[in-house]
Design a protein around this motif. Structure first.
Motif, mmCIF file in Angstrom:
data_model
loop_
_atom_site.group_PDB
_atom_site.id
_atom_site.type_symbol
_atom_site.label_atom_id
_atom_site.label_comp_id
_atom_site.label_asym_id
_atom_site.label_seq_id
_atom_site.Cartn_x
_atom_site.Cartn_y
_atom_site.Cartn_z
ATOM 1 N N TYR A 1 28.408 34.098 7.190
ATOM 2 C CA TYR A 1 27.104 33.616 6.762
ATOM 3 C C TYR A 1 27.044 33.181 5.301
ATOM 4 C CZ TYR A 1 25.027 35.022 11.177
ATOM 5 O OH TYR A 1 24.715 35.110 12.508
ATOM 6 N N ASP B 1 19.761 34.765 11.896
ATOM 7 C CA ASP B 1 19.520 33.585 12.727
ATOM 8 C C ASP B 1 18.029 33.350 12.930
ATOM 9 O OD1 ASP B 1 22.383 34.227 14.943
ATOM 10 O OD2 ASP B 1 22.252 33.381 12.921
ATOM 11 N N LEU C 1 18.537 29.516 11.899
ATOM 12 C CA LEU C 1 19.906 29.026 11.910
ATOM 13 C C LEU C 1 20.295 28.606 13.322
ATOM 14 C CD1 LEU C 1 21.506 31.803 9.662
ATOM 15 C CD2 LEU C 1 20.578 29.586 8.978
#
Lengths: 115, 144
Positions: free
Chosen positions: B12, B138, B143
């Motif tokens: 990430y 996310d 994301l």
């Protein structure tokens, strides 16, 4: 007497030429124009251009001033694409320590004790 | 943090999706103070070296309780910072001031225990699995 007769004949001749009707010289006639060909508007497919066929040309590179000595092929340079890292380290406004893209959509603050 | 942190960094942080902020908490007396002071004095010289010493300190967490000044100096030098400069900071006031200012900040925010994770304003208390972090990243970051 003969002289007189000669003169008479000449005179008659001259007079005769003068009174003769002028016959116009025939004007040169141009050959008749050929009629323009009638082109029917029908699509005439043009022949397709011949597809170029790949012809492998194996040509030995010749260097200027080449000698009989064997030449090595010049190395090709591959472009180097420098990738910019998104990971940077720095300080927040308050003085804490961050790692990552400053514009990242997610910020994870880790309040931790080393112990 | 360490633990799942390397995976978070790989998946990430390095992709630009997440930025990690480490906020030191002084909840265990002098060992906490000197550990955080070591990290701060390294950071003053090199921020990349800070993250190296940050990982080292967490990896050797059990050693920190009885660690001496020399231990912290050796730890700092091992990540490449200048020893003399480090010692000046470690023995001086500026590094200590920064550490206590940061500690006061977290108290003002109501952070009293650790670890506490703030993910775009959402708080998580205690250690968490990588899967949970990923799920929250996310979600809050939209994301793909």
């Amino acid at each position: 007497m003969k002289r007189v007769l000669f003169l008479i004949v000449v005179g008659v001749f001259v007079v005769g030429c003068a009174t003769a009707t002028a016959v116009p010289s025939p004007t040169p006639t141009l050959p008749p124009l050929l009629s323009e060909p009638v082109v029917e508007e029908t699509a005439v497919p043009l022949p397709e251009p011949a597809q170029p066929t790949a012809v492998a040309i194996e040509a030995e590179p010749v260097a200027i001033g080449a000698t009989d000595e064997p030449t090595e092929a010049a190395p090709t340079e591959t472009p180097v694409v420098e990738e910019t890292s998104l990971v940077v380290s720095g300080r927040t406004e308050e003085g804490a320590y961050f790692l990552g893209d400053p514009e990242a959509p997610v910020t994870l603050i880790d309040y931790s004790d080393f112990l | 943090m360490l633990g799942v942190e390397p995976d978070i960094i790989t998946n990430y942080v390095e992709t630009g999706a997440v930025k990690i902020v480490f906020w030191p908490v002084l909840n265990h007396g002098d060992p906490s103070v000197y550990s955080s002071l070591t990290a701060e004095c390294v950071a003053q010289q090199d921020m990349d070296a800070f993250w190296q010493v940050h990982a080292l300190l967490f990896e050797n967490q059990s050693d920190l309780w009885g660690a001496s000044r020399d231990y912290f100096v050796e730890t700092a030098v091992s990540v490449g910072v200048d020893q003399a400069t480090f010692e000046t900071c470690y023995d001086g006031a500026s590094g200590l001031d920064t550490v206590f200012v940061l500690d006061n900040f977290r108290r003002q925010r109501g952070i009293y225990s650790q670890p506490i994770f703030d993910i775009n304003g959402e708080l998580l208390a205690g250690r968490q699995s990588y899967e949970l972090f990923a799920s929250i990243f996310d979600q809050v970051g939209n994301l793909p």
